[in-house]
Structures are given as C-alpha cells and as structure tokens.
Write an enzyme that holds these catalytic residues in place. Structure first.
Site, short mmCIF file in Angstrom:
data_model
loop_
_atom_site.label_atom_id
_atom_site.label_comp_id
_atom_site.label_asym_id
_atom_site.label_seq_id
_atom_site.Cartn_x
_atom_site.Cartn_y
_atom_site.Cartn_z
N HIS A 155 0.82 -1.22 0.00
CA HIS A 155 0.00 0.00 0.00
C HIS A 155 0.85 1.26 0.00
O HIS A 155 0.35 2.34 -0.31
CB HIS A 155 -0.93 -0.01 1.22
CG HIS A 155 -2.00 -1.06 1.12
ND1 HIS A 155 -3.29 -0.78 0.73
CD2 HIS A 155 -1.96 -2.40 1.32
CE1 HIS A 155 -4.00 -1.90 0.71
NE2 HIS A 155 -3.21 -2.90 1.08
N ASP A 358 3.31 9.47 -0.89
CA ASP A 358 2.20 8.68 -0.38
C ASP A 358 1.89 7.58 -1.38
O ASP A 358 1.94 7.83 -2.59
CB ASP A 358 0.96 9.59 -0.22
CG ASP A 358 0.11 9.20 0.98
OD1 ASP A 358 0.14 8.02 1.37
OD2 ASP A 358 -0.56 10.09 1.53
C1 GDG Z 1 -1.85 3.28 3.32
C2 GDG Z 1 -0.94 4.12 2.43
C3 GDG Z 1 -2.79 4.33 0.78
C4 GDG Z 1 -7.74 9.69 8.74
N1 GDG Z 1 -7.94 10.42 9.84
C5 GDG Z 1 -9.09 10.04 10.37
C6 GDG Z 1 -9.62 9.03 9.56
N2 GDG Z 1 -8.77 8.85 8.58
C7 GDG Z 1 -8.97 7.88 7.49
C8 GDG Z 1 -9.24 8.58 6.19
C9 GDG Z 1 -8.73 7.56 5.18
C10 GDG Z 1 -7.62 6.86 5.96
O1 GDG Z 1 -7.80 7.13 7.33
C11 GDG Z 1 -6.25 7.37 5.58
O2 GDG Z 1 -6.06 7.20 4.22
P1 GDG Z 1 -4.72 6.66 3.62
O3 GDG Z 1 -4.90 6.59 2.15
O4 GDG Z 1 -3.56 7.45 4.11
O5 GDG Z 1 -4.69 5.18 4.20
P2 GDG Z 1 -3.66 4.37 5.15
O6 GDG Z 1 -4.27 3.05 5.41
O7 GDG Z 1 -3.33 5.17 6.35
O8 GDG Z 1 -2.37 4.23 4.26
C12 GDG Z 1 -1.75 5.09 1.59
C13 GDG Z 1 -3.61 3.42 1.68
O9 GDG Z 1 -2.78 2.58 2.49
C14 GDG Z 1 -4.56 2.53 0.88
O10 GDG Z 1 -3.86 1.70 -0.02
O11 GDG Z 1 -3.66 5.25 0.16
O12 GDG Z 1 -0.91 5.80 0.73
O13 GDG Z 1 -0.02 4.83 3.25
O14 GDG Z 1 -9.71 6.61 4.87
O15 GDG Z 1 -10.58 8.88 6.06
N3 GDG Z 1 -10.78 8.44 9.80
C15 GDG Z 1 -11.46 8.84 10.91
N4 GDG Z 1 -11.00 9.80 11.75
C16 GDG Z 1 -9.81 10.43 11.52
O16 GDG Z 1 -9.41 11.30 12.28
N5 GDG Z 1 -12.63 8.27 11.16
#
Ligand code: GDG
Length: 491
Positions: A155, A358
């Site tokens: 990811h 990212d």
């Molecule tokens: C890996 C990779 C890739 C964030 N803050 C809060 C919250 N979030 C949720 C968002 C979003 C998710 O967390 C973060 O998105 P990412 O895309 O960064 O996902 P990760 O799992 O952390 O990261 C990334 C991903 O995998 C998928 O392949 O995109 O690049 O690093 O969904 O909404 N949700 C809530 N409160 C928060 O304060 N409820």
C-alpha cells in the site's frame, strides 16, 4: 469451496472495520463480497509467548487473529516495519534505524504468523497478503509446503532503488518478494522502482513477457491503484439540508486530514498557509485551515519530533495573524468519527492534501466523493501522492516548493464555479470508475492468471486448484458467505 484468505498486519473487527478507513476498508470491502477469512494481529499486546489464536465471526464474516508480545511490538512493528521499511520506502533514509537487530524479530513474527496460518489453508485457497509488515509471509508459507497462489499488495510507495539498496537486508527482502506470484503496487512509478531495485539487488532479469526473473522465480509486478467505495460517502435525503442549516461558520473552510506522520508534509502545509496569509492579507478572516492530525506510532522518535514542530508552527501562525474572533489554524490532534468526517469534507471549500510521498492517499478521493456536484469544493493535491496519477483534475502542487503551494491555494480559492464543476465532474467519474470493487477485481484477476502459471510450472500443485481459482473468481461476484474453518484454533 475456494476461499480468499486476506492477511494483513492489523485485523479490524468486522463490525467496525468499515469505520477505520484506509487499508482496513479496502480489505473489508473485498472480503464483504467474497468467501474467505482475514488473518493477522488483533491489536493486543500480551506478555506471553503462547499466543492464543482467536476466531471471531461478525455479520457472516470471519477473522482469525493473534496478539503480539511487547518485544514483537517494539521490534517487528515499531522497529523494522515502522523505523526501517516505512521511512526507506518513503525515501527518508535519514530516519531509518538500521541498527538494533530489528530484522530477526521481524522475520520471527512472520514465521510465527505463517506457522499459525498454514494449517488453516485448504488446497484451493488463494492467499492475498497486504503491506510492508508481512513482506516475508509468502516465503515462510512456502517453507511450510504451501503451494497455493499467494499475492502481495504494497500500500505504500516504492522509493528509488538507491534507497532500498541501503537496507542492509536488501537481498533477503528481494528473495522474500520472489516467493509471491504477483506483486501489486499503487503506481507505474512504484513498478519501475521495484523492478529497478530487483535488477540491482539480486540481478533480476526482465523477460519479454514483462515478468521479472528473480532467482528461480518468475514474478508478475503490476499497478493496481486502490479506490474507495463512493457509496460509503453518499448523503441520504434531507441530510445535506440539515448539515447546512447547522453550519454557522462564515469563513471558507480548508480541510486537511492526515495521520500525524512525517510523510504527510504538514509543516510544509502550515508554512505555506502562513506565507499565503502574509502575501494575500485580503484573505485574512475569510478562511480557516482545519487540520485534523490523529496521533499515530507515537513511541517512534520521528513522530514525536513532527508533533512538536507542528504545534509550534500552528501556535506561531495563530499568534501572528489571529484576532479575538478569528483563529487562522484550527489544529486538532485527535481522531474524528467517520460519520463526522463525511460532514466535514462536505462543508469544506478546499481539500488540502499535500504529502511529501504517499502510496495512494484515500483522503483525496473521499473529499471528492463528498462534494456537492452543483457547487463543489476544490482539491489541492501533492504531485507526489500516488492519487495524483489518477486525479489529474485536482490542483496539483509540489509540497517542497512553498511558492507553488501558495499559488495552488490562491488558484483553488479563486476558481470559478464552472471550472470547479467541470473538474469535479471528471474527478468523480474517475473515482466511481476506479472504485474499491474495481481494485479488488483487477488485482484478483491478475492473481488468478499468475496462480495458473504456478500450476503449470509446479508438479506439486494439487490438480483441483486450477478449477478452484475459477470457482473463487465467480464466487466473488455472488457474495457467498464465508466457508468453514476447521484447523487447530481456539475460538
Ligand atoms: C496506506 C498508504 C494508501 C484519517 N484520519 C481520520 C480518519 N482517517 C482515514 C481517512 C482515510 C484513511 O484514514 C487514511 O487514508 P490513507 O490513504 O492514508 O490510508 P492508510 O491506510 O493510512 O495508508 C496510503 C492506503 O494505504 C490505501 O492503499 O492510500 O498511501 O499509506 O480513509 O478517512 N478516519 C477517521 N477519523 C480520523 O481522524 N474516522
């Protein structure tokens, strides 16, 4: 019956997985449509070496989990996964902690997970492993005689080969990757970097078929950009009206939602915002930056540093520009409930998503999915997020260049309605077309093909497996409930 076995570091209870966001939702959405189970760490840390394996069932879905010991947590999770692989793959060699012997514990945890998973695998199962914590999983399963197709999806982004080559165990990493049938990455640039690394680390050879030969294996490496399910962010009848009626703010909200991670470019964002207020005083009192930065991996030193830096930057910008009745940055170091997240996206004029690097960044896609098509907000997106390869109608900026960030913010704030609608329309169609369903189906189909090549090559493969793959692929479309689990587990 053929099943899909998902394996990831952190398994979230099926009742709440959809609320978690990110990787957890991507896995949840796939398993919700498919027969199978989800295996990994339950998030608990227990002071015992004899881990108890738990089987849980919720909403017709099954998870099989086990805890970590304090030493596993320190060395496998915080150590090798998050202080070596995470910084290196994000091209932050300066933050990588190569000393400390984390690697042996990293492999030992993978070995233990594999030993607990192997007895649960049936001849026609297909295994899909996720992310950097479990890179050696396929190799460990193969050592135990598992010949089933095993796919890997990373990811996070793949930094340049030079960065990966700096990992002392880079050859072992390359060998571990060669045990998979298919490696899925987020972007073409990640694919190029990984191939480059395999060529330099272990003399991998690109074949005319497009596959790469590494040791005795022929590997498929492909690009499968993760999507969201836009329906998760849809508003029901009357919801938007109620939301607008409750919103009393008179300023334009700029929203940022990023885990408090040094890869997310938060200090750069805050500095650009300060410079913007400096250069465009007419925007003072008219805009507010609401930055949610939920805590993460706080016991890793680099994360404590970024927290202190951000607090100081927010304080100095608020101190310099703030008024009695206007605070320029609303900085919230907490997790917000997912339902509120959707409302905040909707009520924001700008989504400001500018990581330094990212894998994909789902926040960018979620922001678009929540906008009002008749009067949409504008997405400002870093060129260095994987999502930028797809979301080309966002205002794309270079987060390292403060002037580009300032101009990106100005362009977004001044964008006329027609242009906002046109851009949003194209962005939303792309997000709908390349949604989470599309992601899992395309990855899965590629894994099927790679699996079939394995059968053709391997005399050890059970004869029924080829047909099982086809059955599994068609069961994915029918939402068949998970099948049984029989091996030695404690429920
Ligand atoms: C890996 C990779 C890739 C964030 N803050 C809060 C919250 N979030 C949720 C968002 C979003 C998710 O967390 C973060 O998105 P990412 O895309 O960064 O996902 P990760 O799992 O952390 O990261 C990334 C991903 O995998 C998928 O392949 O995109 O690049 O690093 O969904 O909404 N949700 C809530 N409160 C928060 O304060 N409820």
């Amino acid at each position: 019956m053929a099943r899909l076995v998902m394996v990831s570091n952190r398994v979230i209870d099926f009742n709440v997985a959809q609320q978690a966001g990110g990787v957890a939702v991507a896995i949840y959405n796939t398993l919700a449509r498919q027969s199978g189970f989800w295996f990994g760490w339950d998030g608990q840390i227990v002071d015992s070496d004899c881990a108890e394996i738990k089987v849980s069932r919720a909403n017709g879905h099954m998870t099989v989990t086990e805890p970590l010991t304090p030493a596993d947590y320190a060395e496998y999770y915080l150590g090798y996964s998050n202080s070596v692989l995470w910084p290196v793959f994000h091209n932050r060699l300066d933050l990588a902690q190569f000393e400390a012997g984390y690697y042996s514990r990293y492999v030992a945890v993978n070995e233990r997970f594999a030993a607990h998973l192997a007895p649960l695998i049936e001849p026609d199962d297909v295994i899909w492993v996720h992310d950097y914590h479990l890179l050696p999983m396929a190799l460990e399963l193969r050592k135990l005689g598992i010949e089933n197709p095993i796919g890997y999806f990373l990811h996070i982004p793949v930094g340049p080969a030079q960065a990966l080559l700096a990992i002392p165990e880079n050859k072992e990493i390359a060998r571990a990757l060669s045990a998979y049938d298919l490696i899925g990455l987020q972007t073409q640039s990640d694919v190029r970097n990984l191939i480059d690394f395999l060529q330099q680390s272990v003399f991998g050879r690109l074949l005319p078929s497009g596959r790469i030969r590494v040791f005795e294996a022929e590997l498929d490496i492909g690009c499968f950009p993760v999507g969201i399910d836009p329906a998760d962010f849809a508003f029901g009848p009357g919801e938007v009206e109620a939301l607008k009626a409750a919103d009393t703010s008179e300023t334009n909200r700029i929203i940022g939602i990023d885990r408090l991670d040094y890869t997310k470019g938060l200090p750069q964002k805050f500095r650009a915002y300060g410079k913007f207020l400096d250069e465009y005083p007419n925007y003072r009192r008219r805009i507010v930056l609401s930055q949610f930065a939920p805590p993460t991996r706080e016991s890793v030193e680099a994360y404590a540093d970024i927290k202190a830096e951000l607090e100081s930057l927010a304080g100095s910008i608020n101190g310099r520009f703030g008024e009695l009745d206007w605070v320029p940055i609303n900085y919230i170091h907490r997790t917000i409930p997912r339902a509120e997240l959707r409302d905040v996206y909707r009520l924001s004029r700008i989504g400001w998503v500018t990581p330094l690097m990212d894998g994909m960044n789902l926040v960018a896609k979620e922001f678009i999915a929540c906008q009002d098509p008749a009067d949409p907000g504008v997405l400002i997106l870093s060129k260095f997020a994987g999502a930028a390869a797809q979301l080309t109608d966002a205002v794309l900026v270079n987060p390292y260049d403060v002037n580009d960030m300032v101009q990106g913010l100005r362009i977004a704030l001044e964008m006329p309605l027609d242009e906002r609608r046109e851009r949003h329309d194209r962005l939303l169609s792309g997000i709908r077309k390349n949604d989470s369903n599309d992601w899992s189906h395309s990855y899965f189909s590629a894994l099927m093909k790679a699996g079939q090549r394995r059968f053709a090559r391997s005399p050890k493969s059970p004869p029924e497996m080829g047909q099982a793959l086809e059955r599994l692929q068609s069961s994915a479309k029918k939402n068949i409930p998970p099948s049984r689990l029989t091996a030695n587990v404690v429920t």
